[in-house]
Write a protein that holds these residues in place. Structure first.
Motif, PDB file in Angstrom:
ATOM      1  N   ALA A 283      -9.174 -28.975 -69.744  1.00  0.00           N
ATOM      2  CA  ALA A 283      -9.970 -29.998 -70.433  1.00  0.00           C
ATOM      3  C   ALA A 283     -10.853 -30.756 -69.436  1.00  0.00           C
ATOM      4  O   ALA A 283     -12.030 -31.040 -69.703  1.00  0.00           O
ATOM      5  N   ALA A 284     -10.279 -31.079 -68.273  1.00  0.00           N
ATOM      6  CA  ALA A 284     -11.046 -31.811 -67.252  1.00  0.00           C
ATOM      7  C   ALA A 284     -12.216 -30.976 -66.756  1.00  0.00           C
ATOM      8  O   ALA A 284     -13.296 -31.501 -66.462  1.00  0.00           O
ATOM      9  N   ARG A 285     -12.013 -29.656 -66.660  1.00  0.00           N
ATOM     10  CA  ARG A 285     -13.097 -28.786 -66.226  1.00  0.00           C
ATOM     11  C   ARG A 285     -14.238 -28.809 -67.236  1.00  0.00           C
ATOM     12  O   ARG A 285     -15.416 -28.812 -66.857  1.00  0.00           O
ATOM     13  N   GLN A 286     -13.903 -28.806 -68.542  1.00  0.00           N
ATOM     14  CA  GLN A 286     -14.945 -28.847 -69.565  1.00  0.00           C
ATOM     15  C   GLN A 286     -15.755 -30.135 -69.471  1.00  0.00           C
ATOM     16  O   GLN A 286     -16.984 -30.117 -69.621  1.00  0.00           O
ATOM     17  N   VAL A 287     -15.077 -31.243 -69.206  1.00  0.00           N
ATOM     18  CA  VAL A 287     -15.785 -32.522 -69.058  1.00  0.00           C
ATOM     19  C   VAL A 287     -16.688 -32.482 -67.826  1.00  0.00           C
ATOM     20  O   VAL A 287     -17.859 -32.885 -67.871  1.00  0.00           O
ATOM     21  N   ALA A 288     -16.139 -31.964 -66.709  1.00  0.00           N
ATOM     22  CA  ALA A 288     -16.932 -31.880 -65.477  1.00  0.00           C
ATOM     23  C   ALA A 288     -18.113 -30.928 -65.642  1.00  0.00           C
ATOM     24  O   ALA A 288     -19.206 -31.181 -65.127  1.00  0.00           O
ATOM     25  N   LYS A 289     -17.901 -29.840 -66.377  1.00  0.00           N
ATOM     26  CA  LYS A 289     -18.989 -28.884 -66.608  1.00  0.00           C
ATOM     27  C   LYS A 289     -20.114 -29.539 -67.403  1.00  0.00           C
ATOM     28  O   LYS A 289     -21.294 -29.365 -67.072  1.00  0.00           O
ATOM     29  N   ARG A 290     -19.758 -30.299 -68.444  1.00  0.00           N
ATOM     30  CA  ARG A 290     -20.795 -30.975 -69.224  1.00  0.00           C
ATOM     31  C   ARG A 290     -21.570 -31.959 -68.355  1.00  0.00           C
ATOM     32  O   ARG A 290     -22.800 -32.049 -68.435  1.00  0.00           O
ATOM     33  N   ARG A 291     -20.858 -32.702 -67.503  1.00  0.00           N
ATOM     34  CA  ARG A 291     -21.535 -33.660 -66.626  1.00  0.00           C
ATOM     35  C   ARG A 291     -22.450 -32.938 -65.640  1.00  0.00           C
ATOM     36  O   ARG A 291     -23.544 -33.420 -65.320  1.00  0.00           O
ATOM     37  N   LEU A 292     -22.005 -31.773 -65.159  1.00  0.00           N
ATOM     38  CA  LEU A 292     -22.833 -30.984 -64.258  1.00  0.00           C
ATOM     39  C   LEU A 292     -24.102 -30.516 -64.963  1.00  0.00           C
ATOM     40  O   LEU A 292     -25.208 -30.622 -64.418  1.00  0.00           O
ATOM     41  N   LEU A 293     -23.944 -30.001 -66.177  1.00  0.00           N
ATOM     42  CA  LEU A 293     -25.113 -29.519 -66.924  1.00  0.00           C
ATOM     43  C   LEU A 293     -26.083 -30.661 -67.216  1.00  0.00           C
ATOM     44  O   LEU A 293     -27.300 -30.475 -67.186  1.00  0.00           O
TER      45      LEU A 293
END
Length: 443
Positions: A283-293
């Motif tokens: 879940a944390a990776r999905q949040v970090a991925k969205r912030r990266l995008l």
């Protein structure tokens, strides 16, 4: 062969390709000369058929092949020389409706070129990644859930009525038009009320029964029931209630752990802790991925091919319409016009897709055969009993292969960027992580 530029506006390109009649005639003659040694014809020995006769017999068909090959070669040479990459399949139109053999061939080539994507200094990107540890409360909650799933049942006091969640032990005989039907009887059958494991309406009629009761249950089989002789038919079941049992959660102890394949309770707790933290990390990776995008979206600007944006906007509008109209399974519905919001989202997706593709290409990110096989196997599990047919379908369908490859490639590119970016970790509670995940879903 001549290639003349007729349009160069933004990403739009148009060229006129001219193949002279002399070039086509030469290519046809080359094809005939190549085939002549193997051709047999009545009245002539093998390989001795005159060229004039061969041309009369096969020239028209070979001329069509020569035109196609010449245009294809001209396009390949053009893209190699210009470095252009078409955003979508180029449009090729032959000019001149009254064309005939002996005329020059003129073809109009139109396409939108993929833009030059600027290079991004990935090390300049700063990100915060949430880290959640599995606390004892979360482990205990998971243990309690496992105990409930491993529950036993114990007899209720004499005369107690069956409630939702209770187990009733029953004998039953199903009858159609007053006669027992095959497969409709059982003895000592343990049925948990509310499990919805029986025909709709059956379990509801057993609420309130007591041990020793005999009850007639009337139900109608669903129209799509597997057995045709029962589908849509009204039936009765003569039911004898032999016991009414209340659920009893299993004790949280070593015995429970062994039921789930662990050596003891502590080992089970460690397994739960690892599973929870893996879920939190995902879940944390999905949040970090969205912030990266989001950061990448802000960092770069470049022109987008209108055809790609339009196609993506229509796809988004179509998908969201079906989500709002789940009862419509096919595509027999009015055309769905994308809104301004759909177009805006499409522009973001196209831009990020092109950017990630370029970053991945420069970094030589590849999707391995084993990764593709794993993806196909995972998808095939959705079609139990038809796994082999699904594998064959994927092997024969390049578009399906691309659909499976794309998300793997994207995740590998994102991981590559994470390695180069300045990523700091911040420990938070699971509620804060959950709120961040829900915020993603609301966007």
């Amino acid at each position: 062969m001549q290639v003349t530029e007729t349009l160069n506006e933004g990403l739009k390109r148009s060229y006129e390709i001219t193949v002279t009649a002399a070039e086509l005639d030469e290519k046809v003659n080359e094809k005939l000369a190549e085939a002549q040694p193997e051709i047999e014809m009545k009245g002539f020995r093998k390989g001795k058929v005159p060229m004039a006769l061969l041309k009369k017999q096969f020239g028209e068909r070979l001329l069509g092949e020569a035109v196609q090959e010449s245009v294809d070669n001209a396009m390949s040479e053009h893209f190699e020389q210009t470095g252009d990459r078409p955003a979508m399949q180029p449009e090729v139109k032959m000019k001149g409706e009254d064309w005939k053999a002996g005329d020059d061939v003129q073809v109009e080539l139109t396409y939108e070129a993929l833009p030059e994507v600027p290079e991004v200094d990935l090390s300049s990107i700063s990100l915060e990644r949430m880290v959640v540890k599995a606390d004892e409360a979360a482990v205990d909650e998971a243990l309690q859930s496992l105990a409930e799933n491993a529950q036993d049942f114990e007899d209720r006091e004499e005369g107690a009525e069956a409630q939702d969640g209770d187990q009733v032990v029953i004998d039953f005989v199903g009858k159609l038009d007053g006669e027992p039907f095959e497969g409709g009887a059982a003895e000592d059958y343990p049925l948990t009320l509310g499990s919805e494991s029986f025909i709709p309406g059956f379990e509801e009629q057993l609420k309130g029964v007591r041990a020793g009761d005999e009850k007639e249950v009337k139900v109608t089989f669903p129209e799509d029931y597997g057995a045709e002789h029962l589908a849509g038919k009204e039936t009765t079941f003569d039911v004898t209630v032999k016991a009414v049992k209340a659920p009893k959660p299993a004790e949280v102890d070593d015995e429970l752990a062994k039921k789930y394949g662990a050596e003891d309770l502590e080992a089970l707790k460690n397994q739960i802790r690892e599973r929870l933290e893996a879920e939190y990390n995902g879940a944390a990776r999905q949040v970090a991925k969205r912030r990266l995008l989001d950061k990448l979206d802000e960092l770069v600007e470049f022109p987008l091919p209108p055809t790609l944006v339009d196609a993506e906007a229509k796809q988004i509008a179509h998908q969201l319409w079906h989500e709002d109209n789940p009862d419509v399974k096919g595509h027999d519905h009015p055309e769905i016009e994308p809104t301004e919001e759909h177009v805006k989202l499409a522009e973001r997706r196209v831009k990020l897709g092109l950017l990630l593709a370029e970053i991945g290409s420069r970094a030589e990110v590849k999707v391995s055969d084993s990764e593709m096989t794993q993806a196909v196997m995972q998808q095939a599990r959705q079609y139990p009993g038809q796994e082999r047919q699904f594998f064959e379908f994927v092997q024969q369908n390049p578009q399906m292969q691309q659909q499976l490859r794309a998300p793997i490639f994207e995740d590998k590119v994102v991981d590559y960027i994470f390695e180069l970016a300045d990523v700091s970790e911040t420990e938070v509670g699971k509620d804060e992580l959950q709120a961040a995940v829900e915020a993603l879903e609301d966007e």
